[in-house]
Design a protein around this motif. Structure first.
Motif, mmCIF file in Angstrom:
data_model
loop_
_atom_site.group_PDB
_atom_site.id
_atom_site.type_symbol
_atom_site.label_atom_id
_atom_site.label_comp_id
_atom_site.label_asym_id
_atom_site.label_seq_id
_atom_site.Cartn_x
_atom_site.Cartn_y
_atom_site.Cartn_z
ATOM 1 N N VAL A 72 0.835 -1.203 0.000
ATOM 2 C CA VAL A 72 0.000 0.000 0.000
ATOM 3 C C VAL A 72 0.869 1.252 0.000
ATOM 4 O O VAL A 72 0.628 2.199 -0.757
ATOM 5 N N VAL A 73 1.892 1.258 0.856
ATOM 6 C CA VAL A 73 2.749 2.437 0.995
ATOM 7 C C VAL A 73 3.448 2.772 -0.327
ATOM 8 O O VAL A 73 3.504 3.932 -0.742
ATOM 9 N N LEU A 74 3.981 1.748 -0.985
ATOM 10 C CA LEU A 74 4.667 1.984 -2.256
ATOM 11 C C LEU A 74 3.680 2.224 -3.396
ATOM 12 O O LEU A 74 3.899 3.075 -4.257
ATOM 13 N N GLY A 75 2.597 1.463 -3.388
ATOM 14 C CA GLY A 75 1.629 1.574 -4.470
ATOM 15 C C GLY A 75 0.865 2.881 -4.467
ATOM 16 O O GLY A 75 0.496 3.390 -5.527
ATOM 17 N N ALA A 76 0.617 3.441 -3.281
ATOM 18 C CA ALA A 76 -0.183 4.669 -3.189
ATOM 19 C C ALA A 76 0.375 5.783 -4.072
ATOM 20 O O ALA A 76 -0.319 6.285 -4.965
ATOM 21 N N PRO A 77 1.639 6.190 -3.883
ATOM 22 C CA PRO A 77 2.142 7.250 -4.764
ATOM 23 C C PRO A 77 2.484 6.759 -6.162
ATOM 24 O O PRO A 77 2.194 7.443 -7.157
ATOM 25 N N LEU A 78 3.101 5.572 -6.268
ATOM 26 C CA LEU A 78 3.593 5.123 -7.578
ATOM 27 C C LEU A 78 2.455 4.820 -8.551
ATOM 28 O O LEU A 78 2.479 5.252 -9.707
ATOM 29 N N VAL A 79 1.452 4.077 -8.080
ATOM 30 C CA VAL A 79 0.317 3.749 -8.953
ATOM 31 C C VAL A 79 -0.484 5.006 -9.276
ATOM 32 O O VAL A 79 -0.897 5.219 -10.427
ATOM 33 N N THR A 80 -0.696 5.864 -8.276
ATOM 34 C CA THR A 80 -1.461 7.091 -8.512
ATOM 35 C C THR A 80 -0.769 7.983 -9.528
ATOM 36 O O THR A 80 -1.417 8.532 -10.433
ATOM 37 N N LEU A 81 0.542 8.141 -9.411
ATOM 38 C CA LEU A 81 1.271 8.997 -10.351
ATOM 39 C C LEU A 81 1.339 8.362 -11.738
ATOM 40 O O LEU A 81 1.188 9.053 -12.750
#
Length: 406
Positions: A72-81
């Motif tokens: 979740v922590v990594l995916g939150a910014p990376l997937v959103t961007l």
């Protein structure tokens, strides 16, 4: 001549239809967050089951929960961007598809390493889902209601702790922990269909340039709020992660009482979320102060008297309610500091909460492994929330001093 009843004003058919469409859209978002919440919290309810099945200790088994949180922590910014320009409806559908795959892989895992990888994949979509979902909910409920919108999306997650997680835990106890993850995947497919059918196809939900989202990450105030959330909310996971062994080993009750404890925790979370949504749109920080402060009192009582069921079960409700009262205010503060990046701020809020998940589970696991007993995890959570509240207090004092100086 149109006859209007005394207790119900006349509503044109088109307005009635629009209201129904809005409710269905919000329901579709909540179904998705229900599936996500069930998967996340059920892992804590079945931790003893998959630790026994895979031949590992409970503290080692928390690594699977931590792996989900890191996803979740990594995916939150990376997937959103990475998906910044996608229409929010399209993004939600893609995220649910990835979530389904992660849960199927969880059910097939043959050792801890593979389970950790599967849980990491399952966690990747969560932050971006809540960020995109908050944007869609805000579009539906209208401007000036960011707290209410985020609370609506979070409702599915909190209801998952009442119904989904206890039911998934019961399913794991009666059929098997692998079947729990398969059941989550099946329900997620249903939520995928609801999003496809009920989230509107509109250009108003188109994404924004990546640079616009990225600009928000240069603001120190955003990172300050995330630090408060990551530390302050950690206590909820320091407690929730170890509910199952607390029920059987600390309170010394039958395993059949674990779903009851999980449900009470979830009812508290739902009540706190509703109350917190109302606070968030009215006051800039009161929800966090009330939530963290109340949680500290309840956790102190739990840590001292938690072996007594008359203390333990009410405390499960209280910890869930107190911490969830703070979370909508955290979201509103993030979006006020970075209004140009609502999707990313929603995702970063969930990232901070899952840092809290990882930190809380880790801190509790450390104290338990050191031989201080299961209730030592509550003291670990107490310390983390106290630090978060102190940081918030210092930031508010600093903000007031700057305003006076200007």
């Amino acid at each position: 001549m149109t006859i209007i009843s005394e207790d119900r004003a006349f509503v044109p058919a088109s307005a009635d239809s629009d209201a129904r469409s809005q409710r269905l859209t919000l329901l579709a978002l909540a179904l998705g967050s229900f599936a996500i919440g069930t998967s996340e919290f059920a892992s804590m309810g079945i931790i003893q089951l998959f630790s026994d099945s895979l031949g590992i200790s409970v503290p080692d088994a928390t690594n699977a929960i931590t792996a989900y949180a890191f996803g979740v922590v990594l995916g939150a910014p990376l997937v959103t961007l990475a998906a910044a320009r996608l229409n929010r409806r399209t993004l939600l559908l893609g995220l649910m598809a990835l979530f389904i795959a992660g849960n199927v892989l969880s059910a097939l895992a043959s050792d801890l390493g593979l389970l950790m990888l599967a849980r990491f994949i399952s966690g990747l979509p969560q932050g971006a889902y809540f960020g995109a979902g908050a944007v869609v909910a805000s579009y539906i409920v209208g401007p000036g209601q960011a707290g209410k919108a985020f609370a609506i999306v979070m409702t599915g997650l909190t209801v998952a702790t009442i119904v989904g997680s206890p039911l998934a835990t019961f399913l794991g106890q009666t059929i098997g922990w692998r079947e729990t993850y398969l059941a989550v995947a099946a329900f997620s497919l249903l939520s995928f269909g609801a999003i496809w059918q009920w989230v509107p196809r509109t250009r108003a939900l188109d994404g924004v340039p990546v640079i616009q989202e990225l600009s928000s990450l240069r603001k120190g105030s955003v990172w300050g709020v995330m630090l408060v959330a990551a530390l302050g909310v950690a206590s909820i996971f320091a407690v929730y992660t170890f509910i199952a062994p607390m029920v059987t080993e600390t309170v010394r009750l039958a395993p059949e009482m674990i779903p009851v404890a999980l449900a009470l925790f979830g009812i508290g979370m739902t009540a706190g979320n509703i109350y917190g949504g109302k606070l968030a749109d009215r006051y800039p920080a009161r929800g966090i102060v009330i939530g963290f402060g109340s949680a500290l009192v309840i956790m102190a009582i739990l840590a001292v008297g938690g072996s007594n069921p008359l203390v333990f079960f009410p405390a499960m409700f209280g910890v869930g309610a107190a911490m969830m009262a703070a979370i909508p205010t955290i979201q509103v503060r993030l979006t006020r500091f970075a209004p140009e990046a609502p999707s990313l701020m929603g995702a970063m809020n969930l990232a901070a909460l899952n840092v809290a998940n990882a930190v809380g589970a880790w801190a509790g696991g450390i104290t338990i492994a050191a031989g201080y007993g299961l209730l030592s995890a509550v003291w670990a959570g107490f310390a983390l929330t106290l630090i978060g509240l102190v940081i918030l207090g210092l930031s508010l004092v600093n903000f007031k001093m700057k305003r006076r100086a200007s």
